[in-house]
Design a protein around this motif. Structure first.
Motif, PDB file in Angstrom:
ATOM      1  N   PHE A  17       0.809  -1.210   0.000  1.00 59.18           N
ATOM      2  CA  PHE A  17       0.000   0.000   0.000  1.00 59.18           C
ATOM      3  C   PHE A  17       0.847   1.266   0.000  1.00 59.18           C
ATOM      4  CE2 PHE A  17      -2.353   3.340   2.315  1.00 59.18           C
ATOM      5  CZ  PHE A  17      -3.398   3.505   1.432  1.00 59.18           C
ATOM      6  N   LEU A  18       1.937   1.277   0.754  1.00 59.50           N
ATOM      7  CA  LEU A  18       2.718   2.501   0.949  1.00 59.50           C
ATOM      8  C   LEU A  18       3.841   2.688  -0.055  1.00 59.50           C
ATOM      9  CD1 LEU A  18       3.084   2.793   4.843  1.00 59.50           C
ATOM     10  CD2 LEU A  18       1.464   3.945   3.336  1.00 59.50           C
ATOM     11  N   THR A  19       4.188   1.664  -0.812  1.00 66.54           N
ATOM     12  CA  THR A  19       5.300   1.789  -1.749  1.00 66.54           C
ATOM     13  C   THR A  19       4.883   1.282  -3.124  1.00 66.54           C
ATOM     14  OG1 THR A  19       6.310  -0.410  -1.464  1.00 66.54           O
ATOM     15  CG2 THR A  19       6.852   1.277   0.179  1.00 66.54           C
ATOM     16  N   ARG A  20       5.753   1.545  -4.078  1.00 57.88           N
ATOM     17  CA  ARG A  20       5.569   1.024  -5.426  1.00 57.88           C
ATOM     18  C   ARG A  20       6.629  -0.035  -5.734  1.00 57.88           C
ATOM     19  NH1 ARG A  20       1.671   2.946  -4.267  1.00 57.88           N
ATOM     20  NH2 ARG A  20       0.412   4.548  -5.311  1.00 57.88           N
ATOM     21  N   LEU A  21       7.156  -0.641  -4.695  1.00 58.15           N
ATOM     22  CA  LEU A  21       8.139  -1.695  -4.889  1.00 58.15           C
ATOM     23  C   LEU A  21       7.470  -2.913  -5.517  1.00 58.15           C
ATOM     24  CD1 LEU A  21      10.048  -1.539  -1.470  1.00 58.15           C
ATOM     25  CD2 LEU A  21      10.802  -0.661  -3.679  1.00 58.15           C
ATOM     26  N   PRO A  22       8.158  -3.579  -6.452  1.00 59.44           N
ATOM     27  CA  PRO A  22       7.564  -4.786  -7.047  1.00 59.44           C
ATOM     28  C   PRO A  22       7.416  -5.874  -5.995  1.00 59.44           C
ATOM     29  CG  PRO A  22       9.872  -4.550  -7.691  1.00 59.44           C
ATOM     30  CD  PRO A  22       9.495  -3.283  -6.991  1.00 59.44           C
ATOM     31  N   PHE A  23       6.259  -6.487  -5.942  1.00 56.76           N
ATOM     32  CA  PHE A  23       5.989  -7.521  -4.946  1.00 56.76           C
ATOM     33  C   PHE A  23       5.718  -8.826  -5.672  1.00 56.76           C
ATOM     34  CE2 PHE A  23       5.437  -7.995  -0.475  1.00 56.76           C
ATOM     35  CZ  PHE A  23       4.651  -9.132  -0.314  1.00 56.76           C
ATOM     36  N   ALA A  32      10.380   3.529   7.624  1.00 59.32           N
ATOM     37  CA  ALA A  32      11.821   3.491   7.897  1.00 59.32           C
ATOM     38  C   ALA A  32      12.587   3.012   6.671  1.00 59.32           C
ATOM     39  CB  ALA A  32      12.100   2.575   9.087  1.00 59.32           C
ATOM     40  N   LEU A  33      12.035   2.035   5.958  1.00 59.46           N
ATOM     41  CA  LEU A  33      12.670   1.542   4.733  1.00 59.46           C
ATOM     42  C   LEU A  33      12.724   2.642   3.678  1.00 59.46           C
ATOM     43  CD1 LEU A  33      13.785  -0.724   2.927  1.00 59.46           C
ATOM     44  CD2 LEU A  33      11.407  -1.331   2.386  1.00 59.46           C
ATOM     45  N   VAL A  34      11.627   3.361   3.518  1.00 64.63           N
ATOM     46  CA  VAL A  34      11.595   4.476   2.562  1.00 64.63           C
ATOM     47  C   VAL A  34      12.630   5.522   2.954  1.00 64.63           C
ATOM     48  CG1 VAL A  34      10.190   6.365   1.640  1.00 64.63           C
ATOM     49  CG2 VAL A  34       9.178   4.091   1.947  1.00 64.63           C
ATOM     50  N   GLY A  35      12.686   5.848   4.237  1.00 62.74           N
ATOM     51  CA  GLY A  35      13.656   6.831   4.708  1.00 62.74           C
ATOM     52  C   GLY A  35      15.092   6.371   4.532  1.00 62.74           C
ATOM     53  N   LEU A  36      15.334   5.077   4.705  1.00 63.15           N
ATOM     54  CA  LEU A  36      16.685   4.544   4.530  1.00 63.15           C
ATOM     55  C   LEU A  36      17.163   4.726   3.097  1.00 63.15           C
ATOM     56  CD1 LEU A  36      19.099   2.999   5.711  1.00 63.15           C
ATOM     57  CD2 LEU A  36      17.907   0.872   5.116  1.00 63.15           C
ATOM     58  N   VAL A  37      16.272   4.496   2.145  1.00 63.28           N
ATOM     59  CA  VAL A  37      16.635   4.704   0.737  1.00 63.28           C
ATOM     60  C   VAL A  37      16.952   6.180   0.490  1.00 63.28           C
ATOM     61  CG1 VAL A  37      15.767   4.634  -1.633  1.00 63.28           C
ATOM     62  CG2 VAL A  37      15.333   2.719  -0.085  1.00 63.28           C
ATOM     63  N   GLY A  38      16.107   7.063   1.025  1.00 65.33           N
ATOM     64  CA  GLY A  38      16.385   8.486   0.877  1.00 65.33           C
ATOM     65  C   GLY A  38      17.689   8.888   1.535  1.00 65.33           C
ATOM     66  N   GLY A  39      17.959   8.342   2.709  1.00 63.78           N
ATOM     67  CA  GLY A  39      19.220   8.642   3.389  1.00 63.78           C
ATOM     68  C   GLY A  39      20.426   8.152   2.611  1.00 63.78           C
ATOM     69  N   ALA A  40      20.293   6.987   1.984  1.00 67.53           N
ATOM     70  CA  ALA A  40      21.392   6.457   1.178  1.00 67.53           C
ATOM     71  C   ALA A  40      21.672   7.358  -0.019  1.00 67.53           C
ATOM     72  CB  ALA A  40      21.056   5.040   0.710  1.00 67.53           C
ATOM     73  N   ARG A  63       9.733   8.564  -5.367  1.00 65.25           N
ATOM     74  CA  ARG A  63       9.742   7.469  -6.345  1.00 65.25           C
ATOM     75  C   ARG A  63       9.301   6.162  -5.691  1.00 65.25           C
ATOM     76  NH1 ARG A  63       8.774   4.223  -9.286  1.00 65.25           N
ATOM     77  NH2 ARG A  63       9.844   3.406 -11.114  1.00 65.25           N
ATOM     78  N   MET A  64       9.722   5.943  -4.470  1.00 65.06           N
ATOM     79  CA  MET A  64       9.357   4.698  -3.777  1.00 65.06           C
ATOM     80  C   MET A  64       7.873   4.653  -3.424  1.00 65.06           C
ATOM     81  SD  MET A  64      12.327   3.515  -1.162  1.00 65.06           S
ATOM     82  CE  MET A  64      11.404   2.006  -0.849  1.00 65.06           C
TER      83      MET A  64
END
Length: 269
Positions: free
Chosen positions: A27-33, A60-68, A93-94
């Protein structure tokens, strides 16, 4: 001899918690599932509402990608503001701009509607008006400026914490506020149980404590106050919550967390 199963046999449902977590991610991301997995087969009753308990971990996962992305931009010697904007672009994007879209719709509806019915009608309009554009400009600008003011390690931690904390109060808002419409995503989702509210808070606090240490409490307070402010405004404007209101609450809470951390970093300097 192997046992042959009927092709029409329904797949065995996954454990309830894995369905809840998987639905939050979808629901919160557009990651392929993958098509097979926790969401293969019938969902347990109440999964949509319980999934809100897992929102902070997805955040937190979304934020980790942004932080990276911010760290990579710093390694390439890009200006901090450029790195911050790239980091936010990566999070958009995520998520597919899910929360930004909600914030823009709320700004248009609350700013341009004369009464609750008209406000809700505007919020459903796919077109973005001047209030919505300004909301997006200020949302991105404030978050980018706050992020750019932090040193790289603190900025990465801030992105992770902001991603989690900005979503940990949404379940509480869904429990306190009734849906403003009889139809729509928020109404179909249902009201989360208190255990879901507590789970979301525990996940949010745990992530913040892990990456921020002693700064977790003031940032948690900032995020919850921000969500409470949006909830209070939504009750006054339209009598309850919608999916767009959740998006607006997340945006305001994320900005509050980043601003708090930026201010605390400046005070300590």
């Amino acid at each position: 001899m192997p046992i042959m199963r009927d092709a029409t046999t329904a797949p065995t449902p996954s454990p309830r918690w894995t369905q809840d977590a998987a639905l939050a991610l979808v629901f919160l991301t557009r990651l392929p599932f993958p098509p097979l997995g926790p969401l293969n087969g019938p969902l347990a009753e109440g999964t949509s509402a319980r999934a809100m308990g897992w929102f902070p971990l997805v955040g937190a996962l979304v934020g980790l990608v942004g932080g990276a992305v911010f760290a990579a931009a710093a390694a390439l010697h890009l200006p901090p503001l450029a790195g911050a904007l790239l980091a936010l672009a990566a999070t958009v994007r995520m998520t597919g701009g899910l929360h930004e879209d909600g914030a823009a719709d709320v700004a248009d509806g609350f700013g341009g509607g004369r009464d609750p019915a008209r406000k809700l009608e505007i919020m459903r309009d796919s077109r973005v008006g001047s209030y919505g554009v300004l909301a997006l400009v200020f949302s991105v600008g404030i978050r980018a400026a706050a992020l750019a003011a932090l040193p790289v390690p603190a900025a990465v931690a801030a992105m992770v914490a902001a991603g989690a904390l900005s979503r940990c109060g949404l379940a509480a808002m869904a429990r306190v506020l009734s849906p403003a419409r009889r139809d729509g995503l928020a109404a179909a989702q249902g009201k989360p149980a208190m255990t879901t509210v507590l789970l979301a808070l525990v996940f949010g606090i745990a992530v913040a404590a892990a990456v921020l240490g002693g700064l977790a409490l003031p940032t948690l307070a900032a995020s919850l106050l921000a969500v409470a402010a949006v909830a209070t405004l939504a009750r006054k404007q339209i009598g309850g919550q919608t999916g767009d209101v959740f998006g607006a609450a997340q945006q305001v809470a994320e900005a509050a967390v980043l601003l708090t951390l930026s201010a605390l970093n400046g005070a300590a300097a």
